[in-house]
Design a protein around this motif. Structure first.
Motif, PDB file in Angstrom:
ATOM      1  N   LEU A  81      61.994  87.067  43.712  1.00  0.00           N
ATOM      2  CA  LEU A  81      61.029  86.315  42.914  1.00  0.00           C
ATOM      3  C   LEU A  81      60.500  87.165  41.762  1.00  0.00           C
ATOM      4  N   GLN A  84      56.884  75.920  34.141  1.00  0.00           N
ATOM      5  CA  GLN A  84      56.130  75.070  35.066  1.00  0.00           C
ATOM      6  C   GLN A  84      56.623  73.632  35.035  1.00  0.00           C
ATOM      7  N   LEU A 100      59.942  73.477  36.805  1.00  0.00           N
ATOM      8  CA  LEU A 100      59.760  73.617  38.250  1.00  0.00           C
ATOM      9  C   LEU A 100      59.244  72.319  38.860  1.00  0.00           C
ATOM     10  N   LEU A 103      54.885  71.843  45.374  1.00  0.00           N
ATOM     11  CA  LEU A 103      55.031  72.986  44.479  1.00  0.00           C
ATOM     12  C   LEU A 103      54.599  72.657  43.059  1.00  0.00           C
ATOM     13  N   THR A 156      51.411  74.467  41.474  1.00  0.00           N
ATOM     14  CA  THR A 156      51.756  75.474  40.469  1.00  0.00           C
ATOM     15  C   THR A 156      51.050  75.200  39.152  1.00  0.00           C
ATOM     16  N   SER A 177      48.536  77.493  37.443  1.00  0.00           N
ATOM     17  CA  SER A 177      48.923  77.995  36.129  1.00  0.00           C
ATOM     18  C   SER A 177      47.816  77.785  35.109  1.00  0.00           C
ATOM     19  N   VAL A 212      63.493  80.163  41.009  1.00  0.00           N
ATOM     20  CA  VAL A 212      62.155  80.460  41.510  1.00  0.00           C
ATOM     21  C   VAL A 212      61.758  79.465  42.601  1.00  0.00           C
ATOM     22  N   THR A 213      62.075  78.180  42.412  1.00  0.00           N
ATOM     23  CA  THR A 213      61.740  77.183  43.439  1.00  0.00           C
ATOM     24  C   THR A 213      62.466  77.482  44.754  1.00  0.00           C
ATOM     25  N   THR A 269      60.723  80.386  46.454  1.00  0.00           N
ATOM     26  CA  THR A 269      59.418  79.966  46.958  1.00  0.00           C
ATOM     27  C   THR A 269      59.559  79.189  48.260  1.00  0.00           C
ATOM     28  N   ALA A 301      51.984  78.502  45.512  1.00  0.00           N
ATOM     29  CA  ALA A 301      51.988  77.877  44.188  1.00  0.00           C
ATOM     30  C   ALA A 301      50.789  78.319  43.365  1.00  0.00           C
ATOM     31  N   LEU A 350      53.533  81.955  42.306  1.00  0.00           N
ATOM     32  CA  LEU A 350      54.353  81.063  41.484  1.00  0.00           C
ATOM     33  C   LEU A 350      53.672  80.739  40.162  1.00  0.00           C
ATOM     34  N   THR A 402      55.378  81.900  36.605  1.00  0.00           N
ATOM     35  CA  THR A 402      55.839  80.906  35.622  1.00  0.00           C
ATOM     36  C   THR A 402      54.955  80.876  34.381  1.00  0.00           C
TER      37      THR A 402
END
Length: 535
Positions: A46, A110, A113, A130, A134, A138, A381-382, A385, A400, A404, A408
């Motif tokens: 990751l 993002q 994802l 997620l 996320t 974020s 990345v997903t 995770t 998330a 994550l 992201t």
């Protein structure tokens, strides 16, 4: 000794209600490895993906600069004197560029994802966790840590302020409204469910943001706030100064060429020539024989040079990716650390060197290729995770909100830092933060929910159910409360120091520490809530 330890671990997993995680990333034999080793391995993967995101962001930002610099030729003929005035106007409005190219582009990890998570979840009555987790995490990372970095970027004593406070207030309003709207549709309108109408209205509000921001930038009556705009630079990103002395820079496309058909009068072609010391513009009159298409020929010759040297530029990208240049007067340990970092990034840099040079097609090809690479990394990345959540049993929302969201949002951080360094105002650096938060909701959550609600409406005639909507709503309330403190500090800095970024070094670091404290409060409270430790 190994057997009792394994048996104890199995008993511990059983007590926690967790089964052995049998999913894997590349090889089926991964499932036979210990959970601790697998967790470490997946976290390293990751982190390596986040290094790749940071590597592609610099190329993405450079291509975006070329897109924004694109100009078009405008010829105006005076009806009386028949004088042709040739100007080159920017194609992109800078406010729209900040919202679409900069904010949308840096939020693309993002968005990708969340969209991938929605497509993988297609057919389920419950939305994936997620994506929304996320994007809310974020938003907190964008508002707090990125502001914390940008406020200390200017040199000691240097202050950078927002030149168009009206546009910033419009963007700030839509950013705050995005999270108020999200809370309304999650807990008020249709609690714990999302309908097709709600997701459609969420996406359409991004268009309203663009329209309102453009109206404010152009000062349309009845649609704009009565705030005057202070002086702002003509270029979205100023031209980097050349280290060489006594070199004249000719600015193409920012000049006015007047051409008269009368033989008795002088024909003047005016070029803005700026010296390195910034003493101002010098002008030169050209004889008639040198006028024919003078500026146009210069632009065409530049294009020819670009086309002829295209392959060499592309080759140079690979050379730059592979080469390591030691610096003078650096110690052994520092050089070793730099060389290790170079080797770590080498696979990413070589891969991204295949992105065409940003000089092609005004940077559009490089811009799109960069977004495709970002989307591909977001998909990996997903996967990591999901594996970390499966192996450790940690709530997916917690991952998330934290790792994550931070990973992201790395392109947001890099882009805002570059804008804070290179631009003379704070507009784009702060606009990227506020607009990215709006994009996260209107596009990043709106489009995935629109995909799932549309499918569920026609397949089952049922809305999309949101799992752990209470925890998500609680995070929205915490984010809203802490963001008021962040915006209040920015306003206070403008009143006291004259600008949002920079200022006295000590107070810049104090502000940065305060923003990081707000982020920790959000992360801790949100994680405790979704994990069930807070009622």
């Amino acid at each position: 000794m190994a057997m009792p330890i394994k048996r104890a671990a199995a008993v511990f997993d059983l007590a926690l209600g967790r089964e052995k995680c049998n999913i894997y990333f590349l090889f089926r034999s991964e499932a036979s490895l210990g959970d601790g080793f697998r967790t470490t391995l997946y976290f390293c993967g990751l982190a390596y993906c986040f290094i790749g995101l940071s590597a592609i962001t610099a190329r993405f930002f450079r291509s975006m600069e070329n897109v924004v610099k694109h100009s078009r030729k405008v010829v105006v003929i005076d009806p009386i004197t028949k004088v042709e005035t040739v100007t080159y106007e920017k194609v992109w409005n800078y406010t729209i560029a900040d919202i679409t190219l900069l904010a949308f582009g840096t939020s693309f990890p993002q968005i990708s994802l969340a969209t991938i998570d929605a497509i993988r979840n297609l057919g389920s009555l419950y939305a994936g966790g997620l994506g929304p987790g996320t994007l809310v995490g974020s938003a907190a990372f964008d508002l707090f840590p990125i502001h914390a970095v940008c406020v200390i970027v200017p040199k000691a004593g240097q202050v950078k302020k927002i030149s168009d406070i009206g546009v910033w207030l419009v963007e700030l309003f839509w950013s705050f409204w995005a999270y108020v709207w999200l809370y309304i549709i999650l807990k008020v309108w249709t609690p714990d469910e999302i309908t097709l109408l709600e997701s459609l209205l969420t996406v359409l509000q991004f268009g309203l943001l663009l329209l309102h921001a453009y109206a404010q930038d152009k000062r349309w009556p009845y649609l704009s706030l009565p705030f005057t705009r202070s002086e702002r630079p003509q270029e979205w990103v100023p031209v980097e100064e050349s280290p060489r002395k006594n070199v004249l820079h000719i600015e193409d496309h920012s000049d006015i060429i007047e051409v008269e058909d009368h033989e008795n009068k002088n024909i003047v072609d005016i070029f803005s020539i700026h010296s390195d010391d910034g003493t101002g513009a010098l002008y030169q009159a050209l004889p008639r024989e040198e006028i024919t298409g003078s500026s146009t020929e210069q632009v065409q010759s530049n294009k020819c040079v670009d086309e002829s040297s295209l392959l060499s530029i592309w080759k140079e990208q690979f050379v730059d990716a592979v080469m390591f240049e030691p610096q003078k007067l650096e110690g052994f340990f520092y050089r070793s650390a730099r060389f290790f970092w170079h080797l770590l990034r080498l696979p990413w840099k070589v891969m991204f060197a295949f992105v065409p040079p940003y000089q092609i097609a005004h940077g559009w090809i490089a811009f799109i290729c960069s977004l495709l690479f970002i989307s591909w990394i977001a998909y990996i990345v997903t996967e990591f995770t999901d594996l970390i959540s499966c192996v450790t049993g940690i709530n997916g929302y917690v991952i998330a909100f934290t790792a994550l969201a931070a990973g992201t949002s790395w392109p947001d951080l890099v882009a805002s830092k570059i804008a804070a360094e290179r631009q003379t105002t704070a507009d784009s650096a702060i606009a990227n933060i506020t607009c990215s938060n709006s994009v996260n909701i209107y596009v990043g959550i709106g489009i995935p929910w629109l995909i799932d609600t549309t499918y569920n409406y026609f397949a089952y005639n049922k809305p999309l159910k949101i799992e752990n909507a209470t925890g998500l709503s609680f995070s929205l309330l915490v984010f809203f409360s802490t963001s008021v403190g962040c915006i209040g500090v920015l306003v206070l800095r403008r009143i006291v120091f004259g600008g949002e970024l920079g200022g006295p070094r000590v107070w810049a670091w104090v502000t940065s520490a305060f923003f990081m404290l707000l982020w920790l409060i959000f992360v801790v409270l949100s994680s405790l809530k979704v994990s069930g430790f807070l009622d």
